[in-house]
Design an enzyme around this catalytic site. Structure first.
Site, PDB file in Angstrom:
ATOM      1  N   ARG A  52      35.299  45.581  92.976  1.00 36.90           N
ATOM      2  CA  ARG A  52      34.541  44.623  92.375  1.00 36.90           C
ATOM      3  C   ARG A  52      33.055  44.884  92.883  1.00 36.90           C
ATOM      4  O   ARG A  52      32.806  45.354  94.074  1.00 36.90           O
ATOM      5  CB  ARG A  52      34.866  43.342  92.267  1.00 36.90           C
ATOM      6  CG  ARG A  52      36.328  43.052  91.781  1.00 36.90           C
ATOM      7  CD  ARG A  52      36.796  41.556  92.231  1.00 36.90           C
ATOM      8  NE  ARG A  52      38.037  41.650  91.554  1.00 36.90           N
ATOM      9  CZ  ARG A  52      38.787  40.452  92.067  1.00 36.90           C
ATOM     10  NH1 ARG A  52      38.184  39.624  92.956  1.00 36.90           N
ATOM     11  NH2 ARG A  52      39.866  40.319  91.563  1.00 36.90           N
ATOM     12  N   ASP A  54      28.858  43.526  93.024  1.00 41.52           N
ATOM     13  CA  ASP A  54      28.347  42.072  92.832  1.00 41.52           C
ATOM     14  C   ASP A  54      27.234  42.389  91.800  1.00 41.52           C
ATOM     15  O   ASP A  54      26.951  43.479  91.241  1.00 41.52           O
ATOM     16  CB  ASP A  54      27.668  41.855  94.253  1.00 41.52           C
ATOM     17  CG  ASP A  54      28.714  41.186  95.228  1.00 41.52           C
ATOM     18  OD1 ASP A  54      29.717  41.076  94.743  1.00 41.52           O
ATOM     19  OD2 ASP A  54      28.442  41.658  96.379  1.00 41.52           O
ATOM     20  N   ARG A 199      25.272  46.656 102.194  1.00 42.12           N
ATOM     21  CA  ARG A 199      24.149  46.193 102.257  1.00 42.12           C
ATOM     22  C   ARG A 199      23.552  45.510 103.394  1.00 42.12           C
ATOM     23  O   ARG A 199      22.193  45.762 103.774  1.00 42.12           O
ATOM     24  CB  ARG A 199      23.912  45.060 101.149  1.00 42.12           C
ATOM     25  CG  ARG A 199      24.293  45.728  99.642  1.00 42.12           C
ATOM     26  CD  ARG A 199      24.486  44.348  98.506  1.00 42.12           C
ATOM     27  NE  ARG A 199      23.786  43.554  98.508  1.00 42.12           N
ATOM     28  CZ  ARG A 199      23.868  42.205  97.932  1.00 42.12           C
ATOM     29  NH1 ARG A 199      24.977  42.141  97.469  1.00 42.12           N
ATOM     30  NH2 ARG A 199      22.934  41.529  97.958  1.00 42.12           N
TER      31      ARG A 199
END
Length: 263
Positions: A52, A54, A199
């Site tokens: 998945r 974001d 990230r």
């Protein structure tokens, strides 16, 4: 009899509230399942992604699978679905796969790319596709820090504190940092990634490149196994799920190298 179909999907995540379907929110999963429902004349078809993404995160090589009672030539699925999908999602290719194939559990590596726009002025056309950093970056410092993250480590410092996983040990095979014009491009390939791992790594390495941390600090941060030790989380809009690797190639589109196990 059901046929299991795998899809290679790309999308611009700018206008989506992430991949996973959520009530009253526009999501990648919601749009693709809506398109499948149209083709199946109202029947709900669940899709399963390799992972998945974001809010705001993009994909060039997302892989999903679904089971269908329809006997459609795989070559026809992209055109059929793209006719029902919005312009910010595109099915690149489809393939018939084994009944026990699973896009998430059968993947062996993933490749994420992160783009940083590194110049003095913003670019209105890339505002949703690259993280704008106006100050100078030292790529040699970034690369020196990145070297400490290669290999197998506990990446607890580089994931969200409430990550619901049994182990935070992952293997990072590649962490390359290159300048492409006015962009700094991070390419990370690993056997798996924790939530926000890419990230947080990028955000921390940018602090190294800007002189706020030393490359050697990455060792201390890594071994602390504490999210508070690392730097800020880089925003989602610079991140792309670039490719998902499997033991056996699935799609013709990604067969660009005989040395890699590619999607």
């Amino acid at each position: 009899m059901l046929n299991r179909i795998a899809l290679l999907v790309e999308y611009d995540g700018s206008a989506f509230y992430g991949f996973q379907v959520q009530e009253k929110q526009r999501t990648i999963q919601g749009e693709i399942e809506r398109a499948l429902s149209i083709i199946h004349k109202g029947e709900f078809i669940r899709i399963h992604p390799s992972g998945r993404t974001d809010t705001g995160v993009h994909a060039r090589g997302q892989v999903i699978h679904f089971d269908t009672p329809l006997s459609i030539d795989p070559a026809r699925w992209p055109q059929a679905l793209n006719g029902c999908l919005p312009n910010d999602i595109r099915i690149v290719e489809a393939a018939r796969v084994a009944d026990d194939f699973h896009t998430r559990y059968d993947s062996v590596r993933k490749h994420y790319r992160y783009r940083v726009l590194n110049r003095k002025e913003r670019d209105v056309f890339r505002r949703n596709l690259a993280f704008f950093v106006p100050y100078e970056m030292d790529l040699d410092l970034i690369r020196a820090g990145a070297a400490h993250l290669l290999g197998t480590h506990d990446f607890s410092s580089f994931c969200v504190t409430n990550a619901d996983v049994k182990s935070k040990v992952r293997t990072l095979h590649t962490l390359e940092v290159n300048r492409q014009g006015d962009e700094i491009v991070f390419d990370l390939i690993g056997d798996g990634f924790l939530h926000n791992m890419v990230r947080i790594i990028v955000g921390t390495l940018l602090e190294v490149g800007g002189g706020r941390r030393a490359p050697e600090d990455i060792v201390r941060i890594r071994d602390a196994r504490n999210r508070a030790a690392a730097g800020k989380t880089a925003p989602g809009h610079g991140l792309f799920l670039w490719r998902v690797f499997y033991e056996q190639p699935i799609f013709q589109h990604n067969r660009t190298s005989s040395n890699d196990n590619e999607a």
